[in-house]
Design a protein around this motif. Structure first.
Motif, PDB file in Angstrom:
ATOM      1  N   ASP A   1       8.056  -3.681  19.431  1.00  0.00           N
ATOM      2  CA  ASP A   1       8.447  -5.043  19.796  1.00  0.00           C
ATOM      3  C   ASP A   1       9.502  -4.987  20.892  1.00  0.00           C
ATOM      4  N   GLY A   2      10.117  -6.120  21.166  1.00  0.00           N
ATOM      5  CA  GLY A   2      11.096  -6.181  22.245  1.00  0.00           C
ATOM      6  C   GLY A   2      12.298  -5.290  22.014  1.00  0.00           C
ATOM      7  N   ILE A   3      12.729  -5.168  20.771  1.00  0.00           N
ATOM      8  CA  ILE A   3      13.885  -4.326  20.457  1.00  0.00           C
ATOM      9  C   ILE A   3      13.540  -2.858  20.667  1.00  0.00           C
ATOM     10  N   THR A   4      12.323  -2.483  20.301  1.00  0.00           N
ATOM     11  CA  THR A   4      11.885  -1.105  20.537  1.00  0.00           C
ATOM     12  C   THR A   4      11.977  -0.764  22.019  1.00  0.00           C
ATOM     13  N   PHE A   5      11.415  -1.629  22.851  1.00  0.00           N
ATOM     14  CA  PHE A   5      11.413  -1.356  24.284  1.00  0.00           C
ATOM     15  C   PHE A   5      12.811  -1.428  24.880  1.00  0.00           C
TER      16      PHE A   5
ATOM     17  N   GLU B   1       7.601   1.884  34.482  1.00  0.00           N
ATOM     18  CA  GLU B   1       6.323   2.051  33.780  1.00  0.00           C
ATOM     19  C   GLU B   1       6.392   1.482  32.366  1.00  0.00           C
ATOM     20  N   TYR B   2       7.471   1.780  31.653  1.00  0.00           N
ATOM     21  CA  TYR B   2       7.623   1.256  30.295  1.00  0.00           C
ATOM     22  C   TYR B   2       7.726  -0.271  30.309  1.00  0.00           C
ATOM     23  N   PHE B   3       8.427  -0.797  31.307  1.00  0.00           N
ATOM     24  CA  PHE B   3       8.562  -2.252  31.435  1.00  0.00           C
ATOM     25  C   PHE B   3       7.190  -2.895  31.612  1.00  0.00           C
ATOM     26  N   ALA B   4       6.377  -2.285  32.467  1.00  0.00           N
ATOM     27  CA  ALA B   4       5.027  -2.814  32.703  1.00  0.00           C
ATOM     28  C   ALA B   4       4.160  -2.700  31.462  1.00  0.00           C
ATOM     29  N   ARG B   5       4.262  -1.593  30.748  1.00  0.00           N
ATOM     30  CA  ARG B   5       3.486  -1.421  29.504  1.00  0.00           C
ATOM     31  C   ARG B   5       3.899  -2.441  28.463  1.00  0.00           C
ATOM     32  N   MET B   6       5.193  -2.717  28.407  1.00  0.00           N
ATOM     33  CA  MET B   6       5.689  -3.694  27.448  1.00  0.00           C
ATOM     34  C   MET B   6       5.057  -5.066  27.678  1.00  0.00           C
ATOM     35  N   VAL B   7       5.080  -5.498  28.919  1.00  0.00           N
ATOM     36  CA  VAL B   7       4.600  -6.844  29.246  1.00  0.00           C
ATOM     37  C   VAL B   7       3.073  -6.906  29.286  1.00  0.00           C
ATOM     38  N   GLU B   8       2.458  -5.957  29.998  1.00  0.00           N
ATOM     39  CA  GLU B   8       1.014  -6.023  30.211  1.00  0.00           C
ATOM     40  C   GLU B   8       0.218  -5.362  29.091  1.00  0.00           C
ATOM     41  N   GLY B   9       0.737  -4.261  28.561  1.00  0.00           N
ATOM     42  CA  GLY B   9      -0.007  -3.527  27.535  1.00  0.00           C
ATOM     43  C   GLY B   9       0.166  -4.083  26.135  1.00  0.00           C
TER      44      GLY B   9
ATOM     45  N   THR C   1      12.962 -10.141  28.073  1.00  0.00           N
ATOM     46  CA  THR C   1      14.158 -10.978  27.973  1.00  0.00           C
ATOM     47  C   THR C   1      15.164 -10.572  29.036  1.00  0.00           C
ATOM     48  N   GLY C   2      16.267 -11.289  29.080  1.00  0.00           N
ATOM     49  CA  GLY C   2      17.326 -10.951  30.018  1.00  0.00           C
ATOM     50  C   GLY C   2      17.855  -9.546  29.814  1.00  0.00           C
ATOM     51  N   ASP C   3      17.884  -9.086  28.554  1.00  0.00           N
ATOM     52  CA  ASP C   3      18.370  -7.735  28.270  1.00  0.00           C
ATOM     53  C   ASP C   3      17.433  -6.670  28.847  1.00  0.00           C
ATOM     54  N   HIS C   4      16.133  -6.909  28.770  1.00  0.00           N
ATOM     55  CA  HIS C   4      15.179  -5.962  29.343  1.00  0.00           C
ATOM     56  C   HIS C   4      15.356  -5.873  30.871  1.00  0.00           C
ATOM     57  N   TYR C   5      15.488  -7.028  31.497  1.00  0.00           N
ATOM     58  CA  TYR C   5      15.693  -7.034  32.944  1.00  0.00           C
ATOM     59  C   TYR C   5      17.020  -6.368  33.308  1.00  0.00           C
ATOM     60  N   SER C   6      18.046  -6.572  32.472  1.00  0.00           N
ATOM     61  CA  SER C   6      19.344  -5.948  32.737  1.00  0.00           C
ATOM     62  C   SER C   6      19.226  -4.431  32.716  1.00  0.00           C
ATOM     63  N   CYS C   7      18.459  -3.915  31.757  1.00  0.00           N
ATOM     64  CA  CYS C   7      18.242  -2.463  31.693  1.00  0.00           C
ATOM     65  C   CYS C   7      17.513  -1.956  32.928  1.00  0.00           C
ATOM     66  N   LEU C   8      16.511  -2.732  33.377  1.00  0.00           N
ATOM     67  CA  LEU C   8      15.754  -2.325  34.565  1.00  0.00           C
ATOM     68  C   LEU C   8      16.647  -2.336  35.797  1.00  0.00           C
ATOM     69  N   VAL C   9      17.461  -3.363  35.931  1.00  0.00           N
ATOM     70  CA  VAL C   9      18.402  -3.430  37.048  1.00  0.00           C
ATOM     71  C   VAL C   9      19.387  -2.272  36.979  1.00  0.00           C
TER      72      VAL C   9
END
Length: 428
Positions: A281-285, A303-311, A317-325
C-alpha cells in the motif's frame, strides 16, 4: 403471547446480525438492516439495537440519521440507559460537536464508568486532553483500563506528550489495573517518542506474560517501535515470529530498515513481500522510497514510484512526492526535482521544498534556491531555518547583500531561531 414470542426471537436474530455487520465494519449493511427492523417489527426495539446503529452512524459519518435515531430513543424513554447514553455521547462527539456530546453527558442521570469513558474519549480524540484529565479527576466511580487508554493515546499528541503518557501509565499501574491490548498499543508510540528501548522491552515482556503478544496489530507495532529505536535485531525477530504477516507487518519492517540506513535490506524485504503475494500500500511504498532516498538511488526511486501508481494503482500522496524530490535533489538532479514539484497534482509540502532548498546549498544552485525559499516563506513564514539556509546559500556564493537582506527580513517579520532541545530519559 405467541406473536410476542415470535417477534422477540426475530428481534434477537436481527440484533445478532446487526452486531455481526458492525463488528465486520459493514456499516451500510448494518444501517439498512436497522431500518428494516425498525419499520417491520411490531415489538419495541431494545437498548442493544440502538448503540449498534449509532456506532455505524459514527463510523461512516451519518449525522442526520444519528440524530433521528436519537429522537426515536428519546420517545422510547431509552436515553436513560447507560449503554445507549454512551453510544449517543460517542456519536455526537464524532459527528456533531464536542459541546453537544458534553450536553448529553451532563443530562444523563445514570452515568456508569462506560458513559464517563465515552466523554473522556471524546475530549482526548479532539485534542482536548487537558479537559479529559479534568473530567478524569471528577469521576464519581473508580476508573477502569479503558479510561486510562483514551488519555494515554491522547497525550502522545501534545507537548511533552510521551513523558506525560508514560507518567499516566504508571498511575494506571498504581490503581492496580492490568493493561490490555489497547493500553499497550496506546503506550508504544509514547515509548518511541522517548526513544526508550527498555520501556518497549517492558511492554513487550508484559504482552507475552499476559498472552496478548500474538495479536498481529501489536506485533506490527512492536516491529515499528523497535525499528524506530534502532533495534533491528528485535524488530526482525518479532517479524519472523509472526505466523501471518499482513501488509502492515511488512511495511513496518521495510520502514525500520530504511530508517536505520539499511537501504539494501529494505529493498530486499520489499521483493520478498511481493513474492509472498502481499499487496503493498502507500505506506509500504513510502518506506521503499525513503530507502531509495537514503541510498541516493534516484532512478530506482522513479521506477518504484511508477510501479506504485501504474502497477499497483496506489494514489501518490504529498509524502511520496517529497521522497521523490528528496532523492533527486540528493543526487544533484535539481531541475528534475523542480519539475516534479511543478507537476504535482497535490500541493507541495514544506518537506518537499525544503529538500530542494537543502540540495541547492550543497550544489550551489542559487536560482532554484530563491524559488524554493519563496515557496517555503509562504507555507511556513515563521520557520527561521528557511531564512537562515537561504542566507547561507547567498553568502557561499559571495552575494552578501542578499544574505543580509534575508537577515533583515527575518528581523522585520520577527522570526526567531528556536533554541535546540533534547530528551534525557532516566530509568531506575
Amino acid at each position: 403471547m405467541a406473536p410476542y414470542s415470535s417477534n422477540y426471537l426475530r428481534l434477537l436474530s436481527y440484533t445478532k446480525q446487526l452486531a455481526a455487520h458492525v463488528n465486520l465494519g459493514c456499516h451500510e449493511q448494518a444501517l439498512s438492516l436497522f431500518h428494516h427492523v425498525h419499520s417491520s417489527l411490531a415489538l419495541s426495539l431494545d437498548p442493544f439495537v440502538f448503540p449498534l446503529s449509532l456506532k455505524s452512524c459514527a463510523a461512516i459519518h451519518r449525522p442526520l440519521l444519528g440524530t433521528s435515531i436519537h429522537a426515536h430513543v428519546a420517545k422510547s424513554s431509552l436515553a436513560l440507559n447507560p449503554f445507549v447514553a454512551c453510544a449517543l455521547v460517542d456519536f455526537y462527539g464524532k459527528c456533531v460537536s464536542v459541546d453537544s456530546a458534553r450536553q448529553l453527558f451532563d443530562e444523563t442521570p445514570q452515568r456508569n464508568v462506560v458513559v464517563w469513558n465515552a466523554m473522556i474519549s471524546v475530549y482526548a480524540r479532539s485534542n482536548n486532553v487537558s479537559i479529559a484529565l479534568q473530567l478524569f479527576e471528577l469521576m464519581e466511580m473508580p476508573p477502569n483500563a479503558s479510561t486510562f487508554n483514551s488519555i494515554i493515546a491522547g497525550l502522545t499528541g501534545v507537548d511533552d506528550g510521551p513523558y506525560k503518557a508514560l507518567t499516566f501509565y504508571r498511575r494506571m499501574q498504581n490503581f492496580g489495573l492490568m493493561p490490555n491490548l489497547v493500553s499497550v498499543l496506546a503506550l508504544l508510540p509514547a515509548c518511541v517518542g522517548l526513544v526508550a528501548l527498555d520501556l518497549i522491552k517492558e511492554v513487550h515482556g508484559y504482552s507475552i506474560r499476559s498472552a496478548i503478544d500474538p495479536h498481529p496489530q501489536l506485533r506490527s507495532c512492536l516491529v515499528e517501535a523497535y525499528g524506530r529505536c534502532g533495534c533491528l535485531n528485535y524488530a526482525h525477530y518479532v517479524f519472523e515470529s509472526m505466523r501471518e504477516r499482513d501488509v502492515v507487518a511488512w511495511s513496518s519492517l521495510i520502514s525500520a530498515y530504511a530508517l536505520n540506513g539499511k537501504e539494501k535490506k529494505a529493498l530486499e524485504m520489499f521483493q520478498q513481500m511481493e513474492l509472498a503475494k502481499i499487496q503493498p500500500d502507500g505506506i509500504t511504498f513510502l518506506g521503499v522510497m525513503k530507502a531509495c532516498s537514503h541510498a541516493g538511488l534516484a532512478d530506482q526511486a522513479k521506477e518504484y514510484f511508477a510501479r506504485m501508481v501504474e502497477g499497483y494503482g496506489v494514489e501518490a500522496t504529498g509524502d511520496h512526492y517529497s521522497c521523490l524530490v528528496d532523492v533527486l535533489s540528493r543526487s544533484g538532479r535539481l531541475y528534475e526535482a523542480y519539475e516534479v514539484l511543478q507537476g504535482m497534482p497535490v500541493k507541495a509540502t514544506a518537506k518537499a521544498w525544503g529538500a530542494l532548498l537543502g540540495a541547492c546549498r550543497t550544489y550551489g544552485q542559487v536560482d532554484l534556491a530563491e524559488i524554493a525559499g519563496k515557496a517555503l516563506f509562504e507555507i511556513e513564514p515563521d520557520n527561521a531555518a528557511n531564512y537562515v539556509l537561504l542566507a547561507r546559500i547567498y553568502a557561499s556564493q559571495g552575494r552578501h547583500e542578499e544574505a543580509n537582506r534575508m537577515r533583515r527580513e527575518m528581523k522585520d517579520r520577527r522570526v526567531k531561531v528556536a533554541p535546540g532541545s533534547s530528551w534525557v530519559v532516566h530509568q531506575n
